[in-house]
Design a protein around this motif. Structure first.
Motif, PDB file in Angstrom:
ATOM      1  N   UNK A  30      41.765  23.820  49.062  1.00 20.28           N
ATOM      2  CA  UNK A  30      42.324  23.367  47.791  1.00 20.28           C
ATOM      3  C   UNK A  30      43.757  23.871  47.681  1.00 20.28           C
ATOM      4  N   UNK A  31      44.670  22.985  47.332  1.00 16.72           N
ATOM      5  CA  UNK A  31      46.082  23.334  47.197  1.00 16.72           C
ATOM      6  C   UNK A  31      46.362  23.730  45.751  1.00 16.72           C
ATOM      7  N   UNK A  32      46.939  24.908  45.572  1.00 15.07           N
ATOM      8  CA  UNK A  32      47.323  25.415  44.260  1.00 15.07           C
ATOM      9  C   UNK A  32      48.845  25.427  44.171  1.00 15.07           C
ATOM     10  N   UNK A  33      49.369  25.036  43.026  1.00 14.95           N
ATOM     11  CA  UNK A  33      50.809  24.973  42.825  1.00 14.95           C
ATOM     12  C   UNK A  33      51.274  26.184  42.032  1.00 14.95           C
ATOM     13  N   UNK A  34      52.279  26.868  42.572  1.00 16.99           N
ATOM     14  CA  UNK A  34      52.886  28.019  41.914  1.00 16.99           C
ATOM     15  C   UNK A  34      54.353  27.683  41.663  1.00 16.99           C
ATOM     16  N   UNK A  35      54.826  27.934  40.458  1.00 12.73           N
ATOM     17  CA  UNK A  35      56.219  27.661  40.121  1.00 12.73           C
ATOM     18  C   UNK A  35      56.824  28.935  39.563  1.00 12.73           C
ATOM     19  N   UNK A  36      57.902  29.402  40.204  1.00 12.11           N
ATOM     20  CA  UNK A  36      58.590  30.583  39.693  1.00 12.11           C
ATOM     21  C   UNK A  36      59.919  30.748  40.408  1.00 12.11           C
ATOM     22  N   UNK A  37      60.635  31.806  40.063  1.00 14.03           N
ATOM     23  CA  UNK A  37      61.934  32.084  40.671  1.00 14.03           C
ATOM     24  C   UNK A  37      61.755  32.370  42.153  1.00 14.03           C
ATOM     25  N   UNK A  83      50.803  29.450  35.771  1.00 12.14           N
ATOM     26  CA  UNK A  83      49.362  29.683  35.854  1.00 12.14           C
ATOM     27  C   UNK A  83      49.041  31.103  35.415  1.00 12.14           C
ATOM     28  N   UNK A  84      47.867  31.288  34.844  1.00  9.91           N
ATOM     29  CA  UNK A  84      47.444  32.644  34.505  1.00  9.91           C
ATOM     30  C   UNK A  84      46.453  33.169  35.544  1.00  9.91           C
ATOM     31  N   UNK A  85      46.227  32.414  36.583  1.00 10.23           N
ATOM     32  CA  UNK A  85      45.326  32.822  37.657  1.00 10.23           C
ATOM     33  C   UNK A  85      46.097  33.604  38.714  1.00 10.23           C
ATOM     34  N   UNK A  86      45.543  34.752  39.120  1.00  5.28           N
ATOM     35  CA  UNK A  86      46.194  35.521  40.174  1.00  5.28           C
ATOM     36  C   UNK A  86      45.278  35.767  41.368  1.00  5.28           C
ATOM     37  N   UNK A  87      43.976  35.567  41.225  1.00  6.65           N
ATOM     38  CA  UNK A  87      43.026  35.862  42.308  1.00  6.65           C
ATOM     39  C   UNK A  87      42.645  34.595  43.062  1.00  6.65           C
ATOM     40  N   UNK A  88      42.709  34.692  44.409  1.00  3.70           N
ATOM     41  CA  UNK A  88      42.383  33.571  45.277  1.00  3.70           C
ATOM     42  C   UNK A  88      41.600  34.083  46.473  1.00  3.70           C
ATOM     43  N   UNK A  89      40.789  33.218  47.068  1.00  7.47           N
ATOM     44  CA  UNK A  89      40.140  33.494  48.353  1.00  7.47           C
ATOM     45  C   UNK A  89      40.903  32.662  49.371  1.00  7.47           C
ATOM     46  N   UNK A  90      41.475  33.350  50.381  1.00  5.16           N
ATOM     47  CA  UNK A  90      42.284  32.676  51.389  1.00  5.16           C
ATOM     48  C   UNK A  90      41.710  32.953  52.760  1.00  5.16           C
ATOM     49  N   UNK A  91      42.124  32.147  53.731  1.00  6.42           N
ATOM     50  CA  UNK A  91      41.731  32.408  55.120  1.00  6.42           C
ATOM     51  C   UNK A  91      42.412  33.691  55.597  1.00  6.42           C
ATOM     52  N   UNK A  92      41.645  34.560  56.189  1.00 12.09           N
ATOM     53  CA  UNK A  92      42.219  35.811  56.721  1.00 12.09           C
ATOM     54  C   UNK A  92      43.324  35.528  57.720  1.00 12.09           C
TER      55      UNK A  92
END
Length: 97
Positions: A30-37, A83-92
């Motif tokens: 699943x692709x999550x979009x993050x927007x910031x500086x 986003x207010x989400x900070x926790x993700x499960x990613x491939x090691x």
């Protein structure tokens, strides 16, 4: 400090020092979009409004735990402003130390 692979996909605005959109793909694809500086996305000094996107970036994370199946639970070190989400499960395999 650890980081996970991400992909800068576009320049969003010139708000100092500049805002970019980054995609983070989790362990389920699943692709999550993050927007910031742009400075919060490490290793990306060449990012700018005239850059040719997409460009690989490193997203700083804290490792929370290793889980079965070659995955790792991580928390984003910086919370992206869209986003207010900070926790993700990613491939090691997508982590670097």
């Amino acid at each position: 400090m650890a980081s996970v692979k991400g992909m800068a996909v576009r320049w969003v605005s010139d708000d100092q020092p500049g805002v970019i959109e980054v995609e983070l793909t989790d362990a389920e694809g699943i692709v999550h979009t993050l927007v910031d500086k742009w400075p919060i996305f490490g290793g990306a000094e060449d990012l700018g409004p005239d850059s040719v996107y997409p460009l690989p970036v490193d997203i700083d994370v804290d490792i929370i735990e290793q889980v079965v199946g070659g995955n790792t639970v991580v928390d984003l070190r910086w919370e992206a402003r869209n986003t207010d989400r900070i926790r993700f499960v990613v491939l090691s395999a997508d982590l670097t130390a």
